[in-house]
Write a protein that holds these residues in place. Structure first.
Motif, mmCIF file in Angstrom:
data_model
loop_
_atom_site.group_PDB
_atom_site.id
_atom_site.type_symbol
_atom_site.label_atom_id
_atom_site.label_comp_id
_atom_site.label_asym_id
_atom_site.label_seq_id
_atom_site.Cartn_x
_atom_site.Cartn_y
_atom_site.Cartn_z
ATOM 1 N N GLU A 87 0.984 -1.375 -0.295
ATOM 2 C CA GLU A 87 -0.206 -0.442 0.134
ATOM 3 C C GLU A 87 0.742 1.548 -0.060
ATOM 4 O O GLU A 87 0.462 2.539 -0.194
ATOM 5 N N LYS A 127 3.317 4.592 -3.959
ATOM 6 C CA LYS A 127 2.628 5.411 -4.432
ATOM 7 C C LYS A 127 1.680 6.798 -4.085
ATOM 8 O O LYS A 127 0.610 7.233 -4.278
ATOM 9 N N GLN A 128 1.234 5.906 -2.253
ATOM 10 C CA GLN A 128 -0.192 6.528 -1.523
ATOM 11 C C GLN A 128 0.193 7.041 -1.234
ATOM 12 O O GLN A 128 -0.317 9.122 -0.809
ATOM 13 N N GLN A 169 -4.570 7.932 -1.716
ATOM 14 C CA GLN A 169 -5.072 7.300 -0.990
ATOM 15 C C GLN A 169 -6.544 7.201 -0.303
ATOM 16 O O GLN A 169 -6.727 6.328 -0.114
ATOM 17 N N SER A 206 -8.472 5.382 -2.979
ATOM 18 C CA SER A 206 -8.887 3.571 -2.461
ATOM 19 C C SER A 206 -9.385 3.547 -1.798
ATOM 20 O O SER A 206 -9.948 2.288 -1.261
ATOM 21 N N TRP A 265 -6.320 -6.088 -8.356
ATOM 22 C CA TRP A 265 -6.850 -5.590 -7.138
ATOM 23 C C TRP A 265 -6.100 -5.232 -5.912
ATOM 24 O O TRP A 265 -5.255 -4.602 -5.158
ATOM 25 N N GLN A 294 -2.296 -5.707 -6.091
ATOM 26 C CA GLN A 294 -1.964 -3.675 -6.458
ATOM 27 C C GLN A 294 -1.700 -3.734 -8.241
ATOM 28 O O GLN A 294 0.065 -3.117 -8.355
ATOM 29 N N ARG A 308 -4.513 1.697 -10.757
ATOM 30 C CA ARG A 308 -3.841 2.396 -10.163
ATOM 31 C C ARG A 308 -4.715 3.358 -8.954
ATOM 32 O O ARG A 308 -4.317 3.494 -7.686
ATOM 33 N N ARG A 348 -5.635 1.483 -5.185
ATOM 34 C CA ARG A 348 -4.673 0.731 -4.844
ATOM 35 C C ARG A 348 -5.696 -0.203 -3.623
ATOM 36 O O ARG A 348 -6.901 0.025 -3.216
ATOM 37 N N HIS A 349 -4.905 -1.882 -3.121
ATOM 38 C CA HIS A 349 -6.299 -2.009 -2.549
ATOM 39 C C HIS A 349 -5.311 -1.376 -1.341
ATOM 40 O O HIS A 349 -4.279 -1.531 -0.603
#
Length: 472
Positions: free
Chosen positions: A14, A17-18, A101, A104, A231, A234, A237, A239-240
């Motif tokens: 996670e 990129k978050q 974030q 997601s 998902w 990951q 785009r 995110r899980h």
């Protein structure tokens, strides 16, 4: 206002990129979103036509049963439409604002809500399929087939919910290609299963009408598993996430935006129920089947409209998240113009070859063919107005203004369409007049939606109504 979730540190993948700094918002082009959505929707329309052809070989009663079963099933999906409307609006705004974030977390919360609701709806569909189907005035044999169709669809409700919500979230983030590839896989599985289940080929049981539902359920289950797997790994785009998503304010915002969309679907499906009940009870199974065959033959136009609805909804939400109100307005108008042009152009050949197409899909049923041609003439001519409902209505929902489309649907469908249809039925006019009630419906809704979008109140509706719910 600080996000209370910001103190939580993402775990494992996670983190990728978050927690990046928000990047400057770059708007995707309308065709970047509309084109893959249209391709995906067109592939579903091909499946609908194949289904119509296969089931049509079983007779008008089978076609009417599939139409009734689908109508009931769509009515039970109103709650998923509510969650999806909130998902699209909030994910698009978060993405436009660079808060990936939050996008997601909204997706995870949406999926959890949709999963719970879909299981509740499944129980209703399995237990009450026959009583609900009986409202359409179908003959006993057709009624049994419709009930079987509803029960079969209901068993796969969770798979439909997973595919629906994750696809909506991906499109709202600007990724319309991933849902296309998954949808293509679903349809490639669906078509051979239709042949196998409807006619009992390749060692499968001959299920007839219920086989069409079984084919859809199995193929969407495969699609749902693929989406979930990618998902969780990951690969998207969006995110899980495993933490920080179950927050009361976030769930409130989803429901706050979504519940008018749920009521709109309730009104929409109730109006269709009334309309189809009038046709089924006063004009017979042939007229009932004709409506559904004609709608399937024009399905390609509807699917293009859905593509521009998705594009308009996403772009309006993203531009508002980036505080670009003029860009949001331009996106909505452009989606509407392109939808009108595309849907009108695609409807023309269907109108010109209505008799030939009806004969191809129905066969030697002259009464059903005649009714189908009448319906295609009316519905095909209305495509430019229906395009306004798709594109401008979608733009309003993408802004979070889900209440006004509810009002427009009530006035157009319940008051105008059903009112005119009831009057024509009472006057004992031919069924073509009842079909023509669609003209008043789409004209009134089109005028109302354009006027609402032009006034511009939708630009601030979420910011005003969601105060106290946290970050937009």
């Amino acid at each position: 206002m600080d996000d209370p979730d910001s103190s939580r540190q993402p775990e494992g993948a996670e983190a990728l990129k978050q927690e990046e700094e928000p990047r400057p918002f770059v708007s995707p082009g309308i065709w970047q979103l509309a084109f893959p959505s249209i391709l995906g929707n067109l592939s579903y329309s091909v499946v609908a036509m194949v289904q119509t052809k296969f089931v049509g070989e079983l007779g008008p009663g089978a076609l009417a049963a599939v139409g009734a079963g689908q109508r009931v099933f769509f009515a039970m999906q109103a709650i998923l439409m509510a969650v999806s409307a909130g998902t699209t609006a909030l994910v698009a705004r978060a993405w436009g604002a660079g808060d990936y974030q939050e996008a997601s977390r909204v997706t995870m919360a949406s999926l959890a809500l949709a999963g719970v609701f879909s299981l509740a709806v499944m129980v209703v569909g399995v237990l009450y399929a026959r009583p609900v189907s009986s409202m359409f005035g179908l003959d006993p044999v057709t009624l049994d087939l419709a009930a079987e169709n509803i029960r079969m669809l209901s068993w796969f409700n969770l798979a439909f919910a997973v595919t629906f919500i994750l696809s909506a979230a991906l499109r709202a983030s600007g990724d319309a290609w991933s849902p296309l590839w998954i949808g293509t896989a679903v349809n490639l599985i669906n078509i051979p299963l239709l042949y196998a289940f409807v006619f009992g080929r390749y060692g499968f049981p001959e299920l007839g009408v219920a086989g069409a539902a079984a084919a859809a359920g199995v193929s969407f289950s495969v699609g749902g598993v693929l989406l979930l797997g990618l998902w969780v790994m990951q690969k998207f785009r969006i995110r899980h996430v495993t933490g920080g998503w179950w927050r009361r304010e976030r769930l409130q915002r989803l429901l706050h935006i979504g519940y008018p969309a749920a009521f709109e679907q309730v009104v929409f499906q109730f109006g269709f129920f009334v309309f189809m009940i009038l046709i089924g009870n006063f004009y017979g199974t042939e007229a009932f089947a004709a409506y559904n065959v004609g709608a399937n033959l024009l399905m390609v136009c509807f699917m293009v409209g859905f593509g521009f609805s998705i594009a308009g909804s996403t772009l309006v939400g993203q531009h508002l998240g980036a505080d670009d109100h003029s860009g949001a307005e331009r996106s909505g108008w452009r989606a509407g113009g392109l939808a009108m042009l595309s849907m009108g152009a695609l409807a023309l050949p269907v109108i010109l070859f209505a008799t030939e197409l009806a004969n191809l899909f129905i066969g030697d049923e002259p009464l059903t063919v005649g009714y189908t041609v009448q319906f295609i003439y009316v519905m095909g001519a209305m495509m430019p107005l229906l395009a306004i409902e798709f594109a401008i209505g979608g733009a309003l929902r993408g802004a979070g203004d889900t209440r006004f489309p509810l009002v427009a649907t009530f006035v157009g469908l319940i008051v105008v369409r059903c009112g005119l249809a009831a009057a024509f039925t009472w006057m004992e006019l031919p069924v073509g007049w009842v079909f023509a009630a669609l003209v008043g419906d789409y004209l009134v809704k089109g005028v109302m939606l354009v006027a609402r979008f032009k006034r511009g109140r939708w630009k601030t509706v979420v910011r005003t109504e969601s105060q106290g719910f946290g970050r937009a």
